[in-house]
Design an enzyme around this catalytic site. Structure first.
Site, PDB file in Angstrom:
ATOM      1  N   ASP A  17       0.826  -1.212   0.000  1.00 12.56           N
ATOM      2  CA  ASP A  17       0.000   0.000   0.000  1.00 12.56           C
ATOM      3  C   ASP A  17       0.861   1.263   0.000  1.00 12.56           C
ATOM      4  OD1 ASP A  17      -1.935  -2.036   0.535  1.00 12.56           O
ATOM      5  OD2 ASP A  17      -1.641  -1.734   2.684  1.00 12.56           O
ATOM      6  N   ASN A 160     -17.340  -7.323  -0.242  1.00 12.97           N
ATOM      7  CA  ASN A 160     -16.491  -6.943   0.883  1.00 12.97           C
ATOM      8  C   ASN A 160     -16.314  -5.439   1.045  1.00 12.97           C
ATOM      9  OD1 ASN A 160     -15.362  -9.738  -0.309  1.00 12.97           O
ATOM     10  ND2 ASN A 160     -15.188  -9.725   1.917  1.00 12.97           N
ATOM     11  N   GLU A 197     -11.090  -1.113  -3.498  1.00 11.31           N
ATOM     12  CA  GLU A 197     -10.372  -0.479  -2.387  1.00 11.31           C
ATOM     13  C   GLU A 197      -9.141   0.251  -2.926  1.00 11.31           C
ATOM     14  OE1 GLU A 197      -9.204  -3.795   0.109  1.00 11.31           O
ATOM     15  OE2 GLU A 197      -7.413  -4.201  -1.085  1.00 11.31           O
ATOM     16  N   HIS A 261      -2.973  -1.083  -5.173  1.00 12.71           N
ATOM     17  CA  HIS A 261      -2.965  -0.105  -4.077  1.00 12.71           C
ATOM     18  C   HIS A 261      -1.903   0.961  -4.331  1.00 12.71           C
ATOM     19  CE1 HIS A 261      -4.642   0.527   0.108  1.00 12.71           C
ATOM     20  NE2 HIS A 261      -3.973   1.615  -0.221  1.00 12.71           N
ATOM     21  N   ARG A 295       5.038  -8.005  -0.461  1.00  9.15           N
ATOM     22  CA  ARG A 295       4.534  -6.951  -1.338  1.00  9.15           C
ATOM     23  C   ARG A 295       5.491  -5.767  -1.232  1.00  9.15           C
ATOM     24  NH1 ARG A 295      -1.592  -6.213   0.444  1.00  9.15           N
ATOM     25  NH2 ARG A 295      -0.671  -6.655   2.485  1.00  9.15           N
TER      26      ARG A 295
END
Length: 317
Positions: A17, A160, A197, A261, A295
């Site tokens: 992120d 979600n 998201e 993200h 990540r």
């Protein structure tokens, strides 16, 4: 020219992120989810390549208990009204209830010039129209108005998380109507989990573009795109459009999986637009992808097509 020749990817390892903001002082400020999810770290450097070894500070740590004690996710650092703000999500426990975590969104504020050494104060929870799982807030300014875009679970809508937008009274308070922007609709948004998201905003050619991420956080994670005319009412959902296809997805050739993200910044010389995103070097073979800390943050130049839309290309190219 490609980002492979410009940037030493990954620019920061084990930071999902990733959020990069280039300030007027010439520094790139970076933050992202720290493995263990118990702190917020900010680092800065003069170049994107130097962020890996740049000045680094932990500016906030999770509470010992209560709603801000667990799973500190996806911080973003912004500079608004001559102050620094960090938007992040936190939960009161790590448990999943009815298919979702228990996150809510919070804001920190710093009035000092240097956010790495300054004092951060808690401005509290950003209250939305209903109490439910919510996270991944971002903000942008347009025509003297401050807007807030975030992901939230509506118990009445399958899935979600959806994307919402609202105007803001100040950097920690919403005002007026809160508009549903997007729900997971296409198959590529619903692999593993039905997710919209991780929104990020870039404005070009009098158009507001919002990238976002969909599906589970493994190799199926990918980026979608929303857009609206800058002269339209951004709080009218009918003015927003959505790409039917993902605009950035896993690259088998370059071993970059689950890109998403993202955030946006500009190159050191100010001449090129840069996509900052996380990706994995291999597919998740076992366990919860959220518990696999591979990540990494990457930087990649992107361009614009003749229609005025961003062309992100393929991860690693």
């Amino acid at each position: 020219m490609t980002s492979k020749r410009i940037y030493n990817n990954p620019i920061v390892i084990e930071r999902a992120d990733p959020w990069v903001y280039k300030h007027t002082d010439g520094y790139y400020y970076f933050t992202g989810s720290v493995p263990g999810y118990q702190e917020i770290e900010v680092r800065r450097a003069r170049t994107l390549n130097e962020l890996s070894d740049g000045e680094t500070a932990t500016v906030w740590t999770a509470h010992d208990s209560g709603p801000m004690s667990q799973l500190i996710w996806a911080p973003e650092i912004h500079y608004l009204n001559d102050k620094w703000y960090i938007y992040f999500a936190a939960a009161g426990n790590p448990d999943v209830a009815k298919g979702t975590f228990q996150h809510r969104m919070y804001v920190l504020e710093c009035s000092d010039e240097n956010p790495l050494t300054g004092t951060w104060i808690e401005k509290g929870q950003v209250k939305t129209a209903f109490e439910s799982f919510s996270l991944d807030a971002t903000v942008f300014e347009w025509k003297d108005e401050l807007y807030y875009v975030w992901a939230q679970k509506d118990p009445a809508i399958p899935g979600n998380s959806n994307l919402y937008i609202s105007a803001m009274e100040n950097p920690w308070t919403l005002k007026g109507e809160q508009i549903l922007l997007s729900i997971p609709h296409y198959d590529w948004e619903k692999v593993g989990f039905w997710v919209n998201e991780g929104a990020a905003v870039i404005i070009r050619h009098n158009t507001i573009f919002i990238t976002y991420s969909g599906s589970a956080t493994d190799e199926n994670y990918c980026m979608g795109l929303l857009w609206a005319d800058g002269d339209s009412d951004l709080l009218d959902g009918y003015n927003w459009h959505k790409s039917e296809e993902p605009v950035f997805m896993s690259s088998e050739e370059n071993s970059l999986y689950g890109p998403g993200h993202n955030s946006f910044t500009i190159s050191e010389d100010g001449e090129e637009d840069i996509l900052i995103y996380h990706a994995r070097p291999k597919k998740v073979e076992a366990g919860d992808p959220l518990d696999v800390p591979d990540r990494h943050a990457n930087a990649q130049v992107f361009t614009w097509n003749e229609a005025g839309f961003p062309e992100f290309g393929e991860p690693g190219k």
